[in-house]
Design a protein around this motif. Structure first.
Motif, PDB file in Angstrom:
ATOM      1  N   ARG A  27       0.810  -1.220   0.000  1.00 48.92           N
ATOM      2  CA  ARG A  27       0.000   0.000   0.000  1.00 48.92           C
ATOM      3  C   ARG A  27       0.840   1.265   0.000  1.00 48.92           C
ATOM      4  O   ARG A  27       0.305   2.358   0.075  1.00 48.92           O
ATOM      5  CB  ARG A  27      -0.885   0.010   1.240  1.00 48.92           C
ATOM      6  N   THR A  28       2.166   1.098  -0.070  1.00 49.65           N
ATOM      7  CA  THR A  28       3.038   2.256   0.084  1.00 49.65           C
ATOM      8  C   THR A  28       3.781   2.588  -1.196  1.00 49.65           C
ATOM      9  O   THR A  28       4.862   3.145  -1.163  1.00 49.65           O
ATOM     10  CB  THR A  28       4.044   1.994   1.219  1.00 49.65           C
ATOM     11  N   PHE A  29       3.210   2.256  -2.337  1.00 47.06           N
ATOM     12  CA  PHE A  29       3.882   2.461  -3.614  1.00 47.06           C
ATOM     13  C   PHE A  29       4.314   3.910  -3.789  1.00 47.06           C
ATOM     14  O   PHE A  29       5.394   4.191  -4.300  1.00 47.06           O
ATOM     15  CB  PHE A  29       2.946   2.046  -4.744  1.00 47.06           C
ATOM     16  N   ASN A  30       3.488   4.847  -3.340  1.00 44.58           N
ATOM     17  CA  ASN A  30       3.815   6.259  -3.559  1.00 44.58           C
ATOM     18  C   ASN A  30       4.936   6.757  -2.646  1.00 44.58           C
ATOM     19  O   ASN A  30       5.302   7.932  -2.707  1.00 44.58           O
ATOM     20  CB  ASN A  30       2.567   7.128  -3.418  1.00 44.58           C
ATOM     21  N   GLN A  31       5.467   5.887  -1.808  1.00 45.23           N
ATOM     22  CA  GLN A  31       6.613   6.244  -0.977  1.00 45.23           C
ATOM     23  C   GLN A  31       7.936   5.832  -1.611  1.00 45.23           C
ATOM     24  O   GLN A  31       9.004   6.035  -1.010  1.00 45.23           O
ATOM     25  CB  GLN A  31       6.479   5.592   0.406  1.00 45.23           C
ATOM     26  N   TYR A  32       7.872   5.262  -2.812  1.00 41.36           N
ATOM     27  CA  TYR A  32       9.074   4.791  -3.489  1.00 41.36           C
ATOM     28  C   TYR A  32       9.279   5.510  -4.814  1.00 41.36           C
ATOM     29  O   TYR A  32       8.340   5.642  -5.609  1.00 41.36           O
ATOM     30  CB  TYR A  32       8.981   3.286  -3.766  1.00 41.36           C
ATOM     31  N   ALA A  33      10.493   5.967  -5.028  1.00 40.58           N
ATOM     32  CA  ALA A  33      10.890   6.346  -6.372  1.00 40.58           C
ATOM     33  C   ALA A  33      11.138   5.056  -7.153  1.00 40.58           C
ATOM     34  O   ALA A  33      11.548   4.040  -6.575  1.00 40.58           O
ATOM     35  CB  ALA A  33      12.145   7.204  -6.336  1.00 40.58           C
ATOM     36  N   MET A  34      10.879   5.088  -8.439  1.00 38.65           N
ATOM     37  CA  MET A  34      10.957   3.887  -9.261  1.00 38.65           C
ATOM     38  C   MET A  34      11.941   4.081 -10.402  1.00 38.65           C
ATOM     39  O   MET A  34      12.112   5.191 -10.919  1.00 38.65           O
ATOM     40  CB  MET A  34       9.577   3.562  -9.830  1.00 38.65           C
ATOM     41  N   GLY A  35      12.550   2.986 -10.792  1.00 42.56           N
ATOM     42  CA  GLY A  35      13.495   3.050 -11.894  1.00 42.56           C
ATOM     43  C   GLY A  35      13.373   1.851 -12.815  1.00 42.56           C
ATOM     44  O   GLY A  35      12.845   0.801 -12.424  1.00 42.56           O
ATOM     45  N   TRP A  36      13.839   2.028 -14.032  1.00 43.25           N
ATOM     46  CA  TRP A  36      13.988   0.928 -14.992  1.00 43.25           C
ATOM     47  C   TRP A  36      15.480   0.803 -15.319  1.00 43.25           C
ATOM     48  O   TRP A  36      16.155   1.815 -15.570  1.00 43.25           O
ATOM     49  CB  TRP A  36      13.211   1.204 -16.276  1.00 43.25           C
ATOM     50  N   PHE A  37      15.940  -0.421 -15.323  1.00 40.36           N
ATOM     51  CA  PHE A  37      17.312  -0.741 -15.700  1.00 40.36           C
ATOM     52  C   PHE A  37      17.253  -1.852 -16.744  1.00 40.36           C
ATOM     53  O   PHE A  37      16.218  -2.511 -16.909  1.00 40.36           O
ATOM     54  CB  PHE A  37      18.106  -1.222 -14.480  1.00 40.36           C
ATOM     55  N   ARG A  38      18.358  -2.067 -17.433  1.00 36.72           N
ATOM     56  CA  ARG A  38      18.405  -3.168 -18.398  1.00 36.72           C
ATOM     57  C   ARG A  38      19.784  -3.814 -18.399  1.00 36.72           C
ATOM     58  O   ARG A  38      20.773  -3.185 -18.043  1.00 36.72           O
ATOM     59  CB  ARG A  38      18.045  -2.682 -19.800  1.00 36.72           C
ATOM     60  N   GLN A  39      19.778  -5.075 -18.787  1.00 36.47           N
ATOM     61  CA  GLN A  39      21.037  -5.820 -18.840  1.00 36.47           C
ATOM     62  C   GLN A  39      21.066  -6.668 -20.101  1.00 36.47           C
ATOM     63  O   GLN A  39      20.225  -7.551 -20.282  1.00 36.47           O
ATOM     64  CB  GLN A  39      21.188  -6.707 -17.606  1.00 36.47           C
ATOM     65  N   ALA A  40      22.034  -6.360 -20.951  1.00 33.66           N
ATOM     66  CA  ALA A  40      22.252  -7.133 -22.173  1.00 33.66           C
ATOM     67  C   ALA A  40      23.249  -8.246 -21.871  1.00 33.66           C
ATOM     68  O   ALA A  40      24.035  -8.147 -20.923  1.00 33.66           O
ATOM     69  CB  ALA A  40      22.770  -6.215 -23.265  1.00 33.66           C
ATOM     70  N   PRO A  41      23.234  -9.304 -22.680  1.00 33.83           N
ATOM     71  CA  PRO A  41      24.166 -10.418 -22.437  1.00 33.83           C
ATOM     72  C   PRO A  41      25.612  -9.951 -22.401  1.00 33.83           C
ATOM     73  O   PRO A  41      26.061  -9.214 -23.288  1.00 33.83           O
ATOM     74  CB  PRO A  41      23.915 -11.337 -23.641  1.00 33.83           C
ATOM     75  N   GLY A  42      26.322 -10.362 -21.365  1.00 32.54           N
ATOM     76  CA  GLY A  42      27.729 -10.014 -21.246  1.00 32.54           C
ATOM     77  C   GLY A  42      28.008  -8.599 -20.789  1.00 32.54           C
ATOM     78  O   GLY A  42      29.175  -8.183 -20.737  1.00 32.54           O
ATOM     79  N   LYS A  43      26.960  -7.863 -20.453  1.00 32.18           N
ATOM     80  CA  LYS A  43      27.145  -6.473 -20.036  1.00 32.18           C
ATOM     81  C   LYS A  43      26.589  -6.265 -18.630  1.00 32.18           C
ATOM     82  O   LYS A  43      25.786  -7.053 -18.138  1.00 32.18           O
ATOM     83  CB  LYS A  43      26.461  -5.520 -21.020  1.00 32.18           C
TER      84      LYS A  43
END
Length: 123
Positions: A27-43
Motif C-alpha cells: 500500500r506504500t507504492f507512492n513512498q518509493y521512487a521507481m526506476g527501470w534498468f536493463r542488462q544485455a548479455p555479457g554487459k
C-alpha cells in the motif's frame, strides 16, 4: 517489503514500440521512487529511466532520451516504460526497481527488484 512484477516484453522489429509495466505489491507504492534498468548479455546492468514518488521529476539515460517515456499511476501501484523507435541495441532484460531514497540513477540505491522481462529488437 515490496514485490515487483514486470510484464510487456517481447520481440519487435527495429523502429517498433513496446510498453513495459511493473506492478508493485503493498500500500506504500507512492513512498518509493521507481526506476527501470536493463542488462544485455555479457554487459552490466545499466540505468534506463527513473521517476520520483510523485512523478514530478524524471531522469533518462542519454541512449533512450527522446524515445522512451517513464510514467507511473500511484492509484494502480504501477510504473510504465513506453519504448518507441526501438533499436537492436535496446535488446536486453529490463528490470524495474524501487527505492525508498529519493530518485536516483544509481543501481545500488535501489532496494527492491523485479524478475525482469526480455525485450528483443530484431534488425
Amino acid at each position: 517489503q515490496v514485490q515487483l512484477v514486470e510484464s510487456g516484453g517481447g520481440l519487435v522489429q527495429a523502429g517498433g514500440s513496446l510498453r513495459l509495466s511493473c506492478e508493485a505489491s503493498g500500500r506504500t507504492f507512492n513512498q518509493y521512487a521507481m526506476g527501470w534498468f536493463r542488462q544485455a548479455p555479457g554487459k552490466e546492468r545499466e540505468f534506463v529511466a527513473a521517476i520520483s514518488r510523485s512523478g514530478g521529476v524524471i531522469y533518462y539515460a542519454d541512449s533512450v532520451k527522446g524515445r522512451f517515456t517513464i510514467s507511473r499511476d500511484n492509484a494502480k501501484n504501477t510504473v510504465f516504460l513506453q519504448m518507441n523507435s526501438l533499436k537492436p541495441e535496446d535488446t536486453a532484460v529490463y528490470y524495474c526497481a524501487a527505492t525508498s531514497n529519493s530518485i536516483s540513477t544509481t543501481r545500488g540505491k535501489y532496494d527492491y527488484w523485479g524478475q525482469g522481462t526480455q525485450v528483443t529488437v530484431s534488425s
